[in-house]
Design a protein around this motif. Structure first.
Motif, mmCIF file in Angstrom:
data_model
loop_
_atom_site.group_PDB
_atom_site.id
_atom_site.type_symbol
_atom_site.label_atom_id
_atom_site.label_comp_id
_atom_site.label_asym_id
_atom_site.label_seq_id
_atom_site.Cartn_x
_atom_site.Cartn_y
_atom_site.Cartn_z
ATOM 1 N N TRP A 762 0.840 -1.180 0.000
ATOM 2 C CA TRP A 762 0.000 0.000 0.000
ATOM 3 C C TRP A 762 0.881 1.239 0.000
ATOM 4 C CZ3 TRP A 762 0.563 -3.517 3.847
ATOM 5 C CH2 TRP A 762 1.117 -3.093 5.057
ATOM 6 N N ASP A 763 0.372 2.274 -0.596
ATOM 7 C CA ASP A 763 1.089 3.536 -0.694
ATOM 8 C C ASP A 763 1.286 4.142 0.695
ATOM 9 O OD1 ASP A 763 1.770 5.718 -2.982
ATOM 10 O OD2 ASP A 763 1.025 6.731 -1.175
ATOM 11 N N VAL A 764 2.370 4.885 0.854
ATOM 12 C CA VAL A 764 2.679 5.473 2.164
ATOM 13 C C VAL A 764 1.635 6.513 2.581
ATOM 14 C CG1 VAL A 764 5.149 5.062 1.991
ATOM 15 C CG2 VAL A 764 4.180 7.191 1.064
ATOM 16 N N ALA A 765 0.816 6.943 1.636
ATOM 17 C CA ALA A 765 -0.221 7.919 1.989
ATOM 18 C C ALA A 765 -1.325 7.292 2.837
ATOM 19 C CB ALA A 765 -0.818 8.535 0.730
ATOM 20 N N TRP A 766 -1.436 5.976 2.796
ATOM 21 C CA TRP A 766 -2.397 5.284 3.666
ATOM 22 C C TRP A 766 -1.813 5.177 5.079
ATOM 23 C CZ3 TRP A 766 -7.163 4.200 1.941
ATOM 24 C CH2 TRP A 766 -7.370 3.968 0.581
ATOM 25 N N THR A 767 -2.653 5.370 6.081
ATOM 26 C CA THR A 767 -2.228 5.200 7.464
ATOM 27 C C THR A 767 -2.727 3.852 7.975
ATOM 28 O OG1 THR A 767 -2.293 7.574 7.921
ATOM 29 C CG2 THR A 767 -2.375 6.086 9.814
ATOM 30 N N PRO A 768 -1.826 2.934 8.306
ATOM 31 C CA PRO A 768 -2.270 1.668 8.911
ATOM 32 C C PRO A 768 -2.681 1.917 10.359
ATOM 33 C CG PRO A 768 -0.020 1.504 8.013
ATOM 34 C CD PRO A 768 -0.371 2.948 8.092
ATOM 35 N N LEU A 784 -6.903 -2.219 8.242
ATOM 36 C CA LEU A 784 -7.643 -0.959 8.316
ATOM 37 C C LEU A 784 -6.711 0.155 7.873
ATOM 38 C CD1 LEU A 784 -10.033 0.797 8.980
ATOM 39 C CD2 LEU A 784 -9.449 0.652 11.414
ATOM 40 N N LEU A 785 -6.893 0.594 6.631
ATOM 41 C CA LEU A 785 -6.088 1.662 6.049
ATOM 42 C C LEU A 785 -6.963 2.893 5.876
ATOM 43 C CD1 LEU A 785 -4.243 -0.373 3.244
ATOM 44 C CD2 LEU A 785 -3.344 0.271 5.494
ATOM 45 N N VAL A 786 -6.458 4.051 6.339
ATOM 46 C CA VAL A 786 -7.227 5.297 6.276
ATOM 47 C C VAL A 786 -6.351 6.386 5.673
ATOM 48 C CG1 VAL A 786 -8.559 6.991 7.590
ATOM 49 C CG2 VAL A 786 -8.486 4.600 8.355
ATOM 50 N N THR A 787 -6.954 7.236 4.852
ATOM 51 C CA THR A 787 -6.225 8.374 4.295
ATOM 52 C C THR A 787 -7.163 9.566 4.167
ATOM 53 O OG1 THR A 787 -4.823 9.122 2.457
ATOM 54 C CG2 THR A 787 -6.718 7.756 1.888
#
Length: 826
Positions: A762-768, A784-787
């Motif tokens: 996943w791209d670093v822009a997603w927050t795990p 659970l990935l949030v951006t």
């Protein structure tokens, strides 16, 4: 009362079976002339093959089609589970209800490929990563006993596993199914193993155990070379002129019955190589898996002359007048009777009786006036009989009654049903079991795909001096203005049903909820009261509601108010019916109806789970885009959201702006591939403007790069241990703090699994936000990935919300409420 009515009344009262064990010969199946000829050819083949795997859709339908329609073996598939733990692509049913659907899909498949179907008591508890875990949860000895029982009952010459016995990168259920089959192969012949079964069956040693190697799949797909060294080959891609189809064509139609799993397949009409590895039994020396197996009448003492009789019947068979073969078929029946009770003779006599009925163009049906009947009540039905041949046929009873050729004989009869007749709940669901094993006490029910008829009606005919008894399962028949004449099994039901609106009620605060229950008369008038029994601390008003119903299927609605206690807790809400028959816990009814299946009725206690927890939810309006089917919308309504199911025309950013959040159902990108490109543009625009988009899990390949704000890659990674420790990676993130403070307590009480199809990249822009893993495995931090997306939020989550919320898991509700509330400031 007419002469024929008296005859049928006497026959019915004398022959209704109260044990549930129907006679060997079912009502004759209508066959065309080509099908009759194929059935005649099969009379001379005395061979059986049992194919074994773990789930519905694991079976190799091409082999089943070839063996049943080409080699003409008696062919069966033993699925250890009913697929209860899978997903459902055609509707919201999960767990037990999904198991019923997948059972019926297997039966629909077997009607096409002409195999038989068996099951064990194993419950599909969800994906398992090891055979050891599977065997522990299943209760190894019980399921081994069931596989042994099926082998003893079916008596196959060949046993074939779909999966290898060695550990491999596959489902733990798969490997476990092969290991149990390998052990049962020998246990079936050992009288010391499961001796309690020998009251009903004899020991049996199959000739050979084989593994149906995956090299056939690789070779037939032509995507990679097949390594066939040391394997035994079989060409299974031939053509059956009497069916007008090749075996792969039959197999494709059969496999496409697994519609709940999205297993529709293309048709391959050419050659089809299958490969096998020898595992146990008689070694293979000449390159044939059937080497040394006698499939002729010479395997039956004194049976060698039967083959000549069958060949003579085939030689003289006239496809334009099948009934001309009946006299010779009756002589064959006499010859079989002289051979005694050998299991092969018993089976071939049953097949022969079916052929005789088909040659006569015989139609026999027991038709009920109503769709349901009550234990202890009188049941009225019509017996419909038609002899569509010039042969003389009589109904045999204390006196004789002739069936006039091509004349429909219909008479009405009434019988008294026993008071202890069980309701029409699938037999494996009647008694609570464990996570891994259903409870079935009656040995003779184990292995059956479905309930036997509650009471088969036996009608005995006399044809050319021979008496043949056919067993009729009473059915309700009606005319649908679209489908035409349709029929369905008679349902044995209580006098009335109580239908609660949902299986779980979740209270996030002390506010009372109005609950509307439906009371439905099943068979006749009903006069009584309905009440709701709640645990201590819960308040139900009013205490009861009077109910008066007139006629079957009449119904009324009753309103109650349920107030939860101030503190958290859980319990059961039960519906109670009071009538002249006394005060009893009520039963509910669930109908499962899909075009490709026989309608199914589930009758179970009318009860619902109550959950009182502290759940705050700021998302008052939620839009929902359905995926493969789940119950999330109803769950969100439980915690105060007004949920709108969106159709395609409403998925526009301007329309979506009214919602606090838009939730995508499971597998939305998989089941709507032609639409998600356009939807994604609107969803991204909605998020940019301040909305919250929540995407639930998808299978591979998952969303495309431009369908999400940032890229990610979906994998097959999953966490199967529902108790696996969950670590909070972003403790300060609003998804973990507002409006509910998330702690370790919120990950307790989860069911079946943590999640599935976690992204591997996943791209670093997603927050795990969370991390978790099965014991001994690498952490998975992408559940659970949030951006941020412009002014709004975008969420991709692989946790199993579609299981946890319908199960009433408090922590799952609290986390989900936080996700859809992200658009509200803290």
């Amino acid at each position: 009362m007419s002469h024929l009515v008296r005859i049928l009344m006497a026959a019915l009262f004398a022959t209704i079976s109260l044990s549930g064990n129907a006679p060997a010969v079912e009502a004759p199946r209508e066959m065309d002339s080509a099908q009759i000829r194929l059935a005649l050819q099969k009379l001379n083949v005395l061979g059986r093959v049992l194919y074994v795997a773990a789930h519905p859709d694991d079976e190799n339908t091409n082999l089943i089609a070839y063996w049943a329609n080409g080699a003409l073996y008696d062919t069966a598939y033993l699925s250890l589970t009913r697929g209860d733990g899978g997903q459902n692509l055609i509707g919201p049913e999960l767990r037990d209800q999904l198991g019923v659907i997948r059972t019926q899909e297997l039966l629909a498949a077997r009607k096409i490929d002409h195999g038989r179907q068996f099951f064990t008591r194993a419950n599909d508890f969800g994906f398992s990563k090891s055979a050891e875990e599977t065997l522990r949860i299943w209760d190894r000895e019980k399921i081994l006993a069931d596989v042994t029982w099926v082998i003893r009952e079916f008596r196959p010459d060949l046993v074939v596993t779909r999966f290898p016995t060695e550990d491999s990168d596959t489902h733990g259920h798969h490997t476990a199914s092969a290991r149990l089959t390998s052990e049962a192969f020998r246990a079936a012949a050992d009288p010391k193993r499961f001796p309690e079964q020998l009251k009903f069956a004899q020991t049996w040693q199959p000739a050979r155990l084989l593994w149906n190697s995956w090299q056939g799949l690789r070779g037939n797909s032509r995507t990679e070379p097949a390594d066939t060294d040391g394997l035994i080959s079989l060409e299974a891609g031939g053509y059956q002129p009497l069916a007008g189809k090749s075996y792969p064509e039959i197999a494709a139609a059969s496999r496409s019955m697994h519609k709940s799993q999205g297993f529709g397949v293309e048709v391959n009409r050419g050659e089809r190589k299958e490969y096998f590895k020898f595992l146990d039994g008689k070694p293979v020396e000449d390159g044939s898996i059937s080497e040394g197996i006698n499939t002729t009448w010479s395997r039956v003492p004194h049976g060698i002359g039967i083959a000549d009789q069958v060949r003579a019947i085939l030689k003289d068979y006239d496809a334009t007048q099948p009934s001309a073969s009946v006299p010779a078929l009756l002589e064959l029946r006499k010859s079989l009777r002289d051979l005694g009770d050998d299991p092969w003779v018993t089976q071939k006599r049953a097949e022969l009786d079916g052929i005789i009925g088909a040659c006569l163009g015989l139609h026999l049906e027991a038709i009920t006036e109503k769709p349901a009947a009550q234990p202890g009540a009188n049941l009225t039905m019509r017996i419909e009989a038609v002899n569509r041949s010039p042969m003389a046929v009589q109904i045999k009873s204390p006196v004789m009654a002739a069936l006039v050729p091509n004349e429909v004989t219909t008479e009405t009869v009434t019988v008294a049903l026993p008071k202890d007749l069980p309701y029409s709940e699938p037999y494996w669901l009647r008694t609570p079991g464990t996570v891994g094993t259903y409870t079935v006490a009656e040995q003779t029910l184990i292995g059956r795909p479905e309930n036997p008829p509650p009471f088969p009606v036996d009608v005995t005919l006399q044809v050319g001096g021979e008496e043949i008894t056919y067993s009729l399962a009473p059915r309700y028949r009606k005319v649908d203005r679209v489908a035409g004449e349709v029929s369905e099994p008679l349902v044995i039901a209580p006098a009335a049903f109580v239908e609660l609106p949902q299986p779980v009620f979740v209270f996030g605060n002390e506010q009372a909820k109005s609950i509307t229950v439906r009371v439905i008369a099943s068979t006749a008038d009903f006069n009584g009261n309905v009440s709701l029994k709640a645990p201590a601390g819960w308040k139900v008003e009013p205490s009861s509601v009077p109910v008066k119903l007139f006629g079957a299927l009449s119904e009324t609605s009753c309103n109650f108010q349920l107030t939860p206690p101030p503190s958290s807790g859980e319990g059961m809400l039960k519906a109670i019916l009071t009538s002249d028959a006394g005060t009893k816990e009520a039963f509910g009814i669930q109908r499962i109806e899909y075009p490709h299946l026989e309608p199914q009725t589930l009758i179970s206690p009318a009860q619902a789970r109550l959950v009182r927890a502290s759940i705050e939810n700021k998302a008052r309006k939620v839009g929902y885009i359905p995926g493969a089917g789940d119950a999330i919308p109803g769950c969100l309504r439980e915690i105060g959201s007004e949920v709108t199911i969106l159709d395609e025309s409403e998925i526009k950013s301007q329309t979506l702006a009214q919602f606090d959040a838009v939730v995508l159902g499971v597998r939305t990108y998989n089941v709507h591939p032609s639409r998600v490109d356009a939807w994604s543009r609107e969803l991204l625009a909605y998020a940019q403007s301040g909305g919250v988009v929540l995407v639930q899990y998808n299978t591979t390949p998952g969303p495309k790069l431009d369908q999400l704000p940032h890229p990610l890659t979906v994998s097959h990674d999953r966490i199967t241990d529902e108790t696996a420790k969950v670590r909070i990676l972003a403790a300060d993130h609003p998804a973990m703090n507002f409006p509910n403070k998330i702690t370790a307590e919120d990950f307790k009480g989860w069911v079946q699994e943590r999640g599935l199809y976690f992204p591997s990249q996943w791209d670093v822009a997603w927050t795990p936000i969370l991390s978790c893993n099965d014991p001994g495995e690498k952490p998975l931090s992408s559940g659970l990935l949030v951006t941020r997306s412009g002014k709004g939020w975008f969420i991709y989550t692989s946790y199993s919300w579609f299981r946890e919320l319908p199960a009433g898991v408090p922590g799952a509700y609290r986390i989900f409420a936080n996700m859809i509330s992200l658009g509200h400031p803290n």
